[in-house]
Design an enzyme around this catalytic site. Structure first.
Site, PDB file in Angstrom:
ATOM      1  N   HIS A 302       0.815  -1.212   0.000  1.00 53.20           N
ATOM      2  CA  HIS A 302       0.000   0.000   0.000  1.00 53.20           C
ATOM      3  C   HIS A 302       0.852   1.267   0.000  1.00 53.20           C
ATOM      4  O   HIS A 302       0.409   2.316  -0.443  1.00 53.20           O
ATOM      5  CB  HIS A 302      -1.038  -0.048   1.127  1.00 53.20           C
ATOM      6  CG  HIS A 302      -2.176  -0.963   0.775  1.00 53.20           C
ATOM      7  ND1 HIS A 302      -2.281  -2.235   1.271  1.00 53.20           N
ATOM      8  CD2 HIS A 302      -3.200  -0.817  -0.105  1.00 53.20           C
ATOM      9  CE1 HIS A 302      -3.346  -2.824   0.728  1.00 53.20           C
ATOM     10  NE2 HIS A 302      -3.925  -1.987  -0.103  1.00 53.20           N
ATOM     11  N   ARG A 409     -11.031   2.801  -2.138  1.00 55.86           N
ATOM     12  CA  ARG A 409     -10.698   1.951  -0.976  1.00 55.86           C
ATOM     13  C   ARG A 409     -11.240   2.637   0.275  1.00 55.86           C
ATOM     14  O   ARG A 409     -10.746   3.693   0.659  1.00 55.86           O
ATOM     15  CB  ARG A 409      -9.182   1.793  -0.851  1.00 55.86           C
ATOM     16  CG  ARG A 409      -8.515   1.004  -1.961  1.00 55.86           C
ATOM     17  CD  ARG A 409      -7.011   0.857  -1.695  1.00 55.86           C
ATOM     18  NE  ARG A 409      -6.410  -0.149  -2.543  1.00 55.86           N
ATOM     19  CZ  ARG A 409      -5.808   0.102  -3.714  1.00 55.86           C
ATOM     20  NH1 ARG A 409      -5.740   1.335  -4.174  1.00 55.86           N
ATOM     21  NH2 ARG A 409      -5.271  -0.882  -4.409  1.00 55.86           N
ATOM     22  N   ARG A 445     -15.530   0.212  -2.939  1.00 58.05           N
ATOM     23  CA  ARG A 445     -15.304  -1.142  -2.415  1.00 58.05           C
ATOM     24  C   ARG A 445     -15.680  -1.164  -0.944  1.00 58.05           C
ATOM     25  O   ARG A 445     -15.280  -0.285  -0.183  1.00 58.05           O
ATOM     26  CB  ARG A 445     -13.833  -1.535  -2.581  1.00 58.05           C
ATOM     27  CG  ARG A 445     -13.549  -2.902  -1.979  1.00 58.05           C
ATOM     28  CD  ARG A 445     -12.158  -3.356  -2.275  1.00 58.05           C
ATOM     29  NE  ARG A 445     -11.173  -2.612  -1.513  1.00 58.05           N
ATOM     30  CZ  ARG A 445      -9.858  -2.757  -1.681  1.00 58.05           C
ATOM     31  NH1 ARG A 445      -9.405  -3.586  -2.606  1.00 58.05           N
ATOM     32  NH2 ARG A 445      -9.016  -2.083  -0.951  1.00 58.05           N
ATOM     33  N   GLU A 543     -10.110 -11.648  -6.996  1.00 55.58           N
ATOM     34  CA  GLU A 543      -8.747 -11.571  -6.463  1.00 55.58           C
ATOM     35  C   GLU A 543      -8.349 -12.816  -5.693  1.00 55.58           C
ATOM     36  O   GLU A 543      -7.266 -12.867  -5.116  1.00 55.58           O
ATOM     37  CB  GLU A 543      -8.558 -10.302  -5.623  1.00 55.58           C
ATOM     38  CG  GLU A 543      -9.564 -10.090  -4.526  1.00 55.58           C
ATOM     39  CD  GLU A 543      -9.359  -8.775  -3.762  1.00 55.58           C
ATOM     40  OE1 GLU A 543      -8.343  -8.089  -3.963  1.00 55.58           O
ATOM     41  OE2 GLU A 543     -10.232  -8.458  -2.933  1.00 55.58           O
ATOM     42  N   ASN A 566      -3.425  -7.295  -7.631  1.00 55.88           N
ATOM     43  CA  ASN A 566      -2.428  -7.271  -6.550  1.00 55.88           C
ATOM     44  C   ASN A 566      -2.571  -8.521  -5.686  1.00 55.88           C
ATOM     45  O   ASN A 566      -1.600  -9.232  -5.407  1.00 55.88           O
ATOM     46  CB  ASN A 566      -2.606  -6.033  -5.663  1.00 55.88           C
ATOM     47  CG  ASN A 566      -2.618  -4.752  -6.463  1.00 55.88           C
ATOM     48  OD1 ASN A 566      -2.141  -4.735  -7.589  1.00 55.88           O
ATOM     49  ND2 ASN A 566      -3.153  -3.690  -5.902  1.00 55.88           N
ATOM     50  N   ASP A 567      -3.814  -8.768  -5.258  1.00 56.25           N
ATOM     51  CA  ASP A 567      -4.024  -9.959  -4.442  1.00 56.25           C
ATOM     52  C   ASP A 567      -4.069 -11.219  -5.298  1.00 56.25           C
ATOM     53  O   ASP A 567      -3.563 -12.264  -4.899  1.00 56.25           O
ATOM     54  CB  ASP A 567      -5.318  -9.824  -3.624  1.00 56.25           C
ATOM     55  CG  ASP A 567      -5.069  -9.027  -2.353  1.00 56.25           C
ATOM     56  OD1 ASP A 567      -4.021  -9.244  -1.721  1.00 56.25           O
ATOM     57  OD2 ASP A 567      -5.909  -8.182  -2.004  1.00 56.25           O
ATOM     58  N   ARG A 577       2.710 -10.402  -1.234  1.00 54.95           N
ATOM     59  CA  ARG A 577       2.939  -9.165  -1.996  1.00 54.95           C
ATOM     60  C   ARG A 577       3.810  -8.158  -1.250  1.00 54.95           C
ATOM     61  O   ARG A 577       4.275  -7.184  -1.825  1.00 54.95           O
ATOM     62  CB  ARG A 577       1.593  -8.532  -2.394  1.00 54.95           C
ATOM     63  CG  ARG A 577       0.767  -8.047  -1.236  1.00 54.95           C
ATOM     64  CD  ARG A 577      -0.678  -7.750  -1.646  1.00 54.95           C
ATOM     65  NE  ARG A 577      -0.910  -6.357  -1.937  1.00 54.95           N
ATOM     66  CZ  ARG A 577      -2.107  -5.800  -2.123  1.00 54.95           C
ATOM     67  NH1 ARG A 577      -3.198  -6.562  -2.069  1.00 54.95           N
ATOM     68  NH2 ARG A 577      -2.239  -4.539  -2.368  1.00 54.95           N
ATOM     69  N   CYS A 614      -8.767  -3.384 -11.415  1.00 51.21           N
ATOM     70  CA  CYS A 614      -8.370  -2.274 -10.553  1.00 51.21           C
ATOM     71  C   CYS A 614      -7.071  -2.571  -9.818  1.00 51.21           C
ATOM     72  O   CYS A 614      -6.636  -1.784  -8.997  1.00 51.21           O
ATOM     73  CB  CYS A 614      -9.479  -1.922  -9.573  1.00 51.21           C
ATOM     74  SG  CYS A 614      -9.872  -3.275  -8.466  1.00 51.21           S
TER      75      CYS A 614
END
Ligand code: PEP
Ligand code: MG
Length: 656
Positions: A302, A409, A445, A543, A566-567, A577, A614
């Site tokens: 992040h 987010r 989200r 994800e 990402n996930d 990650r 995304c």
């Protein structure tokens, strides 16, 4: 004497009224106790009073013994019977942060400047050159001591002196007049907790058992925090963080250390840290940061995401070399190549200055794509949207040419404060967001937090594998008291804007069914409350590998997919990650991940629903042509990546 009464204080004796009640009680010499059920606590301890969790309309008994018992009784009973008691925002100022810590003086410049520099993970594009701002909050590691009889009293004095130091620092920052009202409230509450009589006497008792003062502060504040964390009321859960925060300050004072304050960062500096929480970074003066270098982290951590959102060049995962970099006077970094140069030579500085000029020119050139609306061969618009984490980022997104928000987010909203945001506070936020982009869509989200991203007001049990644990939609479905206010706020915001909602970490179709049932319940609640509400499209993030394998079934239940690469990459590749040592596996371009993306796109196309992306890969010019070829029609990314992505999409579609 004693007196029984019904508490009328609105919402009960939560933090603010509790501390006000204690202040009032302390004005009397009498011994005063508040009794609720079979529990009696000192009315002069805010901590004990909060742990009693006295609610509005609860019956309690007040006991007072001493010379001024009658006056005490009268004052305190009238407090308890006053609905507005303790709700004023009095006291003043305070600062949850320690007073500004000076940047350590640079030690002799290390000779590590070479033509290649140091290699880390490229986290956010761009070049930067600037002075070092080293951010290494002190650790609380210390050797515990057992005390002999002669050491006990001096150790108690040491503890009291440390507490006085912390209080004085808090008062100084309250008096500085530089704090926002919200911060003043936080510091005021913390300052009251530091002087809590019961906690201090428990620390003294722990010292009398032969423990040193640091251990005593740790044991008592950890124990008290755990008691708050175990309370049923989410509001009181958040007090656990307050108690831990003051415990840390007392321990630091005992160890002769001070915390660091990011607000002391000078303009144009390069932030160098071993690790920095996303929340701390989001609070930092981002406009002043020229670049970020971090010892830990990966390209989709992040920190990297925040850096990209704000267009701050960043290199992460540089390892222990970060300590050496912190001692340099000046640093240069290349966020595209993932390289860092300490004390760059004159040649290197000139090279970087020239490249910065070229980069600026390129950016100006890209600005011509700002208003572009790309369409594929079938005339379908390719939405190039922004990933945002706060309302402060709206401006950056609009300037970059975002055609909406593909991922908002919501966790920062929850992480920013000590208590859970109310339905009304969330409604205001989502409404502002939706209005800012109207008529374009904003995809919000639902809360995506877990053991690795804790939030004040939610108690997360310790987990061995938080990334595989109680997070995202799993936590929300177990906690309708948290989930429903968010869904209600979104239904209300849907009246004014084009709001879409998506669920994180979905791995079962049933998670969608259960969410829809809750949404229906929320609608009924809003009808009963007379609050206007609209409808929104519901989508899921893809994800988890499970979501990919059941994508056909999921596609029949939802309005859209958004692929969270990402996930998805970390779960498909079984590569954390955040772990720099497996960064080579954390590669979206890997066949395994690309196959998962293609399977998702095919399932979406078969069901006729929109498939977007995304995850950070959505803004990667090397992969964009492949995503378009797979049929994705929405790509959402950090705002700073939008202009280049638009150019790349136009070029890819013209050779299509
Ligand atoms: C993702 O996992 O790709 C994603 C967009 O969500 P986050 O990075 O917030 O986990
Ligand atoms: Mg994710």
């Amino acid at each position: 004497m004693e007196h029984m009464t019904i508490v009328r204080v609105r919402e009960g004796l939560h933090a603010r009224p509790a501390t006000q009640f204690v202040k009032l009680a302390k004005q009397f010499d009498s011994n005063i106790e508040l009794v609720s059920g079979d529990r009696a606590i000192s009315a002069k301890s805010a901590v004990k009073l909060m742990l009693l969790a006295v609610k509005e309309n609860q019956t309690v008994t007040l006991r007072a013994t001493g010379s001024d018992e009658a006056a005490a009784m009268e004052a305190l009973i009238s407090f308890l019977e006053n609905p507005d008691a303790g709700l004023d925002t009095d006291t003043g100022h305070a600062d949850a942060n320690e007073p500004v810590a000076a940047r350590p003086e640079p030690i002799a410049a290390p000779e590590i400047a070479s033509s290649d520099g140091l290699k880390g993970i490229a986290a956010s594009d761009g070049l930067a050159l600037g002075p070092v701002f080293a951010y290494f909050p002190p650790s609380l590691d210390y050797p515990a001591r057992s005390l002999g009889a002669a050491d006990i009293e001096p150790e108690i004095l040491r503890l009291k002196a440390a507490i006085a130091t912390v209080q004085a620092r808090m008062q100084a920052s309250l008096a500085s007049g530089t704090l926002s009202t919200a911060d003043q409230g936080i510091i005021s509450a913390l300052s009251d907790l530091v002087g809590d009589e019961v906690m201090i006497s428990e620390m003294i008792e722990t010292i009398r058992l032969g423990n040193d003062a640091v251990t005593a502060a740790r044991v008592v504040t950890d124990g008290t925090a755990a008691a708050f964390a175990n309370m049923v009321d989410v509001y009181f859960n958040a007090r656990a963080d307050d108690v831990l925060a003051i415990g840390r300050q007392i321990m630091l004072a005992l160890l002769g250390k001070r915390d660091m304050d990011l607000s002391a960062m000078p303009q144009g500096a390069i932030l160098v840290a071993d690790d920095i929480g996303a929340f701390d970074l989001a609070q930092a003066p981002l406009k002043r940061i020229a670049g970020i270098i971090c010892g830990r982290g990966g390209a989709t951590s992040h920190i990297a995401i925040i850096a990209r959102t704000h267009g701050i060049p960043a290199v992460v995962g540089i390892g222990s070399a970060v300590q050496q970099l912190a001692e340099a006077t000046e640093l240069a970094l290349d966020g595209e190549q993932g390289r860092v140069f300490a004390n760059p030579t004159a040649d290197l500085r000139a090279d970087i200055a020239a490249r910065l000029t070229r980069a600026k020119a390129e950016l100006e050139d890209l600005s011509r794509f700002r208003e572009t609306i790309p369409r594929n061969r079938d005339g379908v618009v390719i939405e190039v949207a922004a990933n945002l984490g706060s309302l402060e980022e709206i401006e950056a997104a609009r300037e970059s040419g975002a055609m909406g928000v593909g991922l908002f987010r919501t966790e920062l909203l929850f992480m920013r404060q000590k208590t859970l945001p109310t339905e009304d506070a969330q409604f205001e936020m989502y409404r502002t967001l939706a209005e800012s982009f109207h008529p374009n869509p904003v995809i919000v989200r639902t809360l995506d937090v877990g053991g690795d991203k804790p939030v004040g007001g939610i108690h997360f049990p310790h987990e061995e594998n938080p990334f595989l644990g109680w997070r995202g939609i799993r936590m929300c479905l177990d906690r309708p008291d948290i989930f429903k206010p968010q869904l209600k706020a979104l239904l209300r915001a849907a009246v004014v804007g084009n709001v879409k909602v998506m669920l994180p970490m979905v791995s079962l179709v049933d998670e969608v069914h259960l969410t829809r049932t809750l949404i229906d319940e929320c609608r009924r609640d809003l009808d009963a409350e007379g609050k206007p509400h609209g409808t929104f499209q519901l989508g899921v993030m893809i994800e988890t590998p499970a979501a990919v394998f059941i994508a056909d079934a999921l596609a029949r239940e939802v309005d859209f997919f958004s692929i969270g690469t990402n996930d998805l990459t970390q779960y498909v590749m079984a590569a954390d990650r955040l772990n720099a040592s497996v960064a080579n596996l954390n590669d979206v371009g890997n066949d395994a991940v690309m196959t998962a993306i293609e399977m998702t796109a095919r399932a979406g196309a078969k069901a006729g629903i929109m498939v977007g992306m995304c995850g950070e890969a959505a803004g990667n010019p090397k992969l964009i042509p492949q995503f378009l070829a797979m049929g994705l029609t929405e790509l959402s990314m950090s705002p700073s990546l939008i202009p280049r992505a638009k150019k790349c999409i136009i070029e890819a579609l013209s050779v299509d």
